[in-house]
Design a protein around this motif. Structure first.
Motif, mmCIF file in Angstrom:
data_model
loop_
_atom_site.group_PDB
_atom_site.id
_atom_site.type_symbol
_atom_site.label_atom_id
_atom_site.label_comp_id
_atom_site.label_asym_id
_atom_site.label_seq_id
_atom_site.Cartn_x
_atom_site.Cartn_y
_atom_site.Cartn_z
ATOM 1 N N LYS A 222 0.830 -1.202 0.000
ATOM 2 C CA LYS A 222 0.000 0.000 0.000
ATOM 3 C C LYS A 222 0.868 1.256 0.000
ATOM 4 C CE LYS A 222 -3.545 2.396 2.662
ATOM 5 N NZ LYS A 222 -4.375 2.384 3.894
ATOM 6 N N THR A 223 1.927 1.245 0.783
ATOM 7 C CA THR A 223 2.828 2.402 0.801
ATOM 8 C C THR A 223 3.499 2.593 -0.556
ATOM 9 O OG1 THR A 223 3.245 1.976 3.152
ATOM 10 C CG2 THR A 223 4.788 3.431 1.999
ATOM 11 N N ALA A 224 3.976 1.495 -1.154
ATOM 12 C CA ALA A 224 4.639 1.591 -2.458
ATOM 13 C C ALA A 224 3.669 2.072 -3.529
ATOM 14 C CB ALA A 224 5.230 0.236 -2.842
ATOM 15 N N ALA A 230 1.823 8.852 -6.690
ATOM 16 C CA ALA A 230 2.330 10.213 -6.519
ATOM 17 C C ALA A 230 3.531 10.504 -7.413
ATOM 18 C CB ALA A 230 2.705 10.449 -5.061
ATOM 19 N N ALA A 231 3.874 9.577 -8.323
ATOM 20 C CA ALA A 231 4.982 9.722 -9.277
ATOM 21 C C ALA A 231 6.345 9.757 -8.593
ATOM 22 C CB ALA A 231 4.805 10.975 -10.144
ATOM 23 N N SER A 232 6.436 9.220 -7.370
ATOM 24 C CA SER A 232 7.737 9.074 -6.705
ATOM 25 C C SER A 232 8.288 7.696 -7.087
ATOM 26 C CB SER A 232 7.583 9.213 -5.187
ATOM 27 O OG SER A 232 7.042 10.462 -4.848
ATOM 28 N N TYR A 233 8.747 7.595 -8.341
ATOM 29 C CA TYR A 233 9.061 6.284 -8.904
ATOM 30 C C TYR A 233 10.292 5.640 -8.262
ATOM 31 C CZ TYR A 233 5.668 7.608 -12.453
ATOM 32 O OH TYR A 233 4.520 7.988 -13.082
ATOM 33 N N ALA A 234 11.298 6.437 -7.913
ATOM 34 C CA ALA A 234 12.497 5.857 -7.295
ATOM 35 C C ALA A 234 12.159 5.238 -5.942
ATOM 36 C CB ALA A 234 13.572 6.932 -7.147
ATOM 37 N N LEU A 235 11.393 5.977 -5.134
ATOM 38 C CA LEU A 235 10.998 5.457 -3.822
ATOM 39 C C LEU A 235 10.070 4.266 -3.971
ATOM 40 C CD1 LEU A 235 11.005 5.734 -0.754
ATOM 41 C CD2 LEU A 235 9.151 7.400 -0.964
ATOM 42 N N ALA A 236 9.131 4.351 -4.910
ATOM 43 C CA ALA A 236 8.194 3.248 -5.114
ATOM 44 C C ALA A 236 8.918 1.983 -5.574
ATOM 45 C CB ALA A 236 7.132 3.645 -6.138
ATOM 46 N N ALA A 241 10.391 -3.482 -4.442
ATOM 47 C CA ALA A 241 11.451 -4.483 -4.334
ATOM 48 C C ALA A 241 11.487 -5.091 -2.925
ATOM 49 C CB ALA A 241 12.799 -3.854 -4.678
ATOM 50 N N ALA A 242 11.178 -4.279 -1.915
ATOM 51 C CA ALA A 242 11.129 -4.802 -0.546
ATOM 52 C C ALA A 242 10.003 -5.815 -0.385
ATOM 53 C CB ALA A 242 10.943 -3.652 0.439
ATOM 54 N N VAL A 243 8.866 -5.562 -1.024
ATOM 55 C CA VAL A 243 7.757 -6.533 -0.974
ATOM 56 C C VAL A 243 8.176 -7.851 -1.615
ATOM 57 C CG1 VAL A 243 5.403 -7.001 -1.741
ATOM 58 C CG2 VAL A 243 6.024 -4.707 -0.979
ATOM 59 N N VAL A 244 8.845 -7.759 -2.779
ATOM 60 C CA VAL A 244 9.248 -8.980 -3.494
ATOM 61 C C VAL A 244 10.286 -9.762 -2.697
ATOM 62 C CG1 VAL A 244 10.326 -9.849 -5.608
ATOM 63 C CG2 VAL A 244 8.704 -7.958 -5.732
ATOM 64 N N GLU A 262 6.398 -1.425 -14.961
ATOM 65 C CA GLU A 262 5.789 -0.187 -15.467
ATOM 66 C C GLU A 262 6.735 1.004 -15.306
ATOM 67 O OE1 GLU A 262 2.162 0.323 -16.749
ATOM 68 O OE2 GLU A 262 3.216 -1.486 -17.350
ATOM 69 N N ILE A 263 7.389 1.083 -14.169
ATOM 70 C CA ILE A 263 8.320 2.192 -13.934
ATOM 71 C C ILE A 263 9.493 2.115 -14.908
ATOM 72 C CG2 ILE A 263 9.918 3.177 -12.248
ATOM 73 C CD1 ILE A 263 7.935 2.286 -10.062
ATOM 74 N N ASP A 264 10.032 0.909 -15.104
ATOM 75 C CA ASP A 264 11.137 0.756 -16.058
ATOM 76 C C ASP A 264 10.687 1.065 -17.485
ATOM 77 O OD1 ASP A 264 12.976 0.011 -14.097
ATOM 78 O OD2 ASP A 264 12.384 -2.094 -14.195
ATOM 79 N N TYR A 265 9.464 0.663 -17.834
ATOM 80 C CA TYR A 265 8.950 0.929 -19.197
ATOM 81 C C TYR A 265 8.822 2.433 -19.440
ATOM 82 C CZ TYR A 265 5.927 0.609 -23.304
ATOM 83 O OH TYR A 265 5.399 0.734 -24.553
#
Length: 348
Positions: A222-224, A230-236, A241-244, A262-265
């Motif tokens: 939910k946090t990610a 919010a377009a904070s892609y680096a933090l997300a 990655a922490a969830v995975v 999606e972020i990488d794309y």
């Protein structure tokens, strides 16, 4: 004189004989000239008629050329409008797909919360039943004292030991009021252990942390997702990655891999995005993000110039999920590329 007359007569005879052929030649020449003049007149008329017809034909050709040019201009305008509408439709389909994914994520989160509430309620009910059972075991009915059993002890005498479950008495033999003991002893602890085991099992099922105090998979996801919206892609990316890494088999891990792709794309890192989509397709084949992972993987392959591989992924999406919204986008993409939906098999 007599000799000249026959000569003159012969000359006149010769002239008379020669005169008629000269007149015949002149008449033929006149007729020939008349015919030539008539022929020239006919040729002139034919030339004039031909010129008039050529002028009309040139006008028709010019009008036809103008019509073709106007038609070509109209077709070009129509093609531009169709291309604009096609791009607009694709953009709207992408937005619709994103909104659908957001609604799906919200629905998954609501379902997870409802499951947690249900599990917590069941755990509370189990604990309540355990407490009731412990209270019943700790508070048996008090036996009635025998008449005359109580004796008056002396000042230095030790009071008799009260039987288990009997109410303590004063020196006069009057029963004293006691309060019910709370189940905090070993018996209560043993009675609450099944509820504790149930709670631990439900935490493992829902992706809750094994270590107390650590955030659950749903909380991390939910946090990610909030940071992604919010377009904070680096933090997300780090949070997904922490969830995975913390919950590699949890369904939220599949969603997290999709959003990492999606972020990488969006960042133009198509090779990394393809790997993320691959992990969703192989490790989480029943995840709701599988159709859109097929679609975006195919688009990423096309962006990297791998045309055949991208077409294969789009066709796989159409075959596996024929009624999904992503299938409509895949069909539109293949039609725009001029590629048939079903591959053509060539006979040897």
């Amino acid at each position: 004189m007599i000799q000249l007359r026959p000569r003159f007569a012969s000359v006149l005879l010769l002239l008379a004989l020669a005169a008629p052929p000269a007149r015949a030649v002149n008449k033929d020449m006149v007729e020939l000239q008349t015919q030539v003049q008539e022929l020239q007149t006919a040729v002139s008329r034919l030339q004039q008629s031909n010129d008039e017809r050529m002028g009309v034909l040139k006008d028709l050709v010019q009008q036809t050329a103008d019509s073709v040019n106007k038609m070509s201009l109209s077709i070009s305008t129509l093609q531009q409008q169709m291309a604009t509408q096609h791009d607009s439709t694709n953009s709207k389909l992408d937005q619709f797909s994103t909104q659908m994914q957001g609604l799906s994520d919200s629905l998954d989160e609501v379902k997870a919360r409802l499951n947690k509430l249900e599990t917590g309620l069941k755990s509370v009910q189990d604990q309540q039943q355990s407490i009731d059972a412990a209270l019943q075991n700790l508070a048996p009915p008090n036996p009635a004292p025998a008449p005359g059993a109580a004796t008056q002890p002396g000042d230095n005498a030790v009071p008799p030991t009260q039987p288990t479950g009997a109410a303590p008495t004063t020196n006069g033999g009057t029963p004293m009021a006691i309060s019910t003991p709370s189940p905090i002893g070993p018996a209560a602890h043993n009675a609450a252990s099944p509820a504790t085991a149930t709670s631990a099992a439900s935490r493992a099922t829902l992706g809750a942390p094994a270590t107390p105090g650590a955030p659950s998979a749903a909380t991390l996801y939910k946090t990610a997702l909030s940071d992604y919206m919010a377009a904070s892609y680096a933090l997300a990316t780090s949070e997904f990655a922490a969830v995975v890494s913390s919950y590699p088999t949890d369904p939220y891990a599949g969603n997290s891999l999709y959003y990492m792709g999606e972020i990488d794309y969006r960042s133009g890192k198509y090779a990394t995005a393809i790997k993320d989509y691959d992990r969703v397709l192989t490790q989480f084949p029943n995840n709701p993000k599988v159709p859109v992972s097929y679609l975006h993987k195919g688009q990423a392959l096309l962006e990297t110039g791998k045309r055949e591989a991208g077409i294969t992924e789009l066709r796989a999406l159409i075959t596996r999920f024929p009624n999904s919204p992503e299938t409509l986008q895949a069909r539109t993409k293949l039609n725009g590329m001029g590629v048939p939906i079903v591959p053509r098999h060539t006979t040897p």
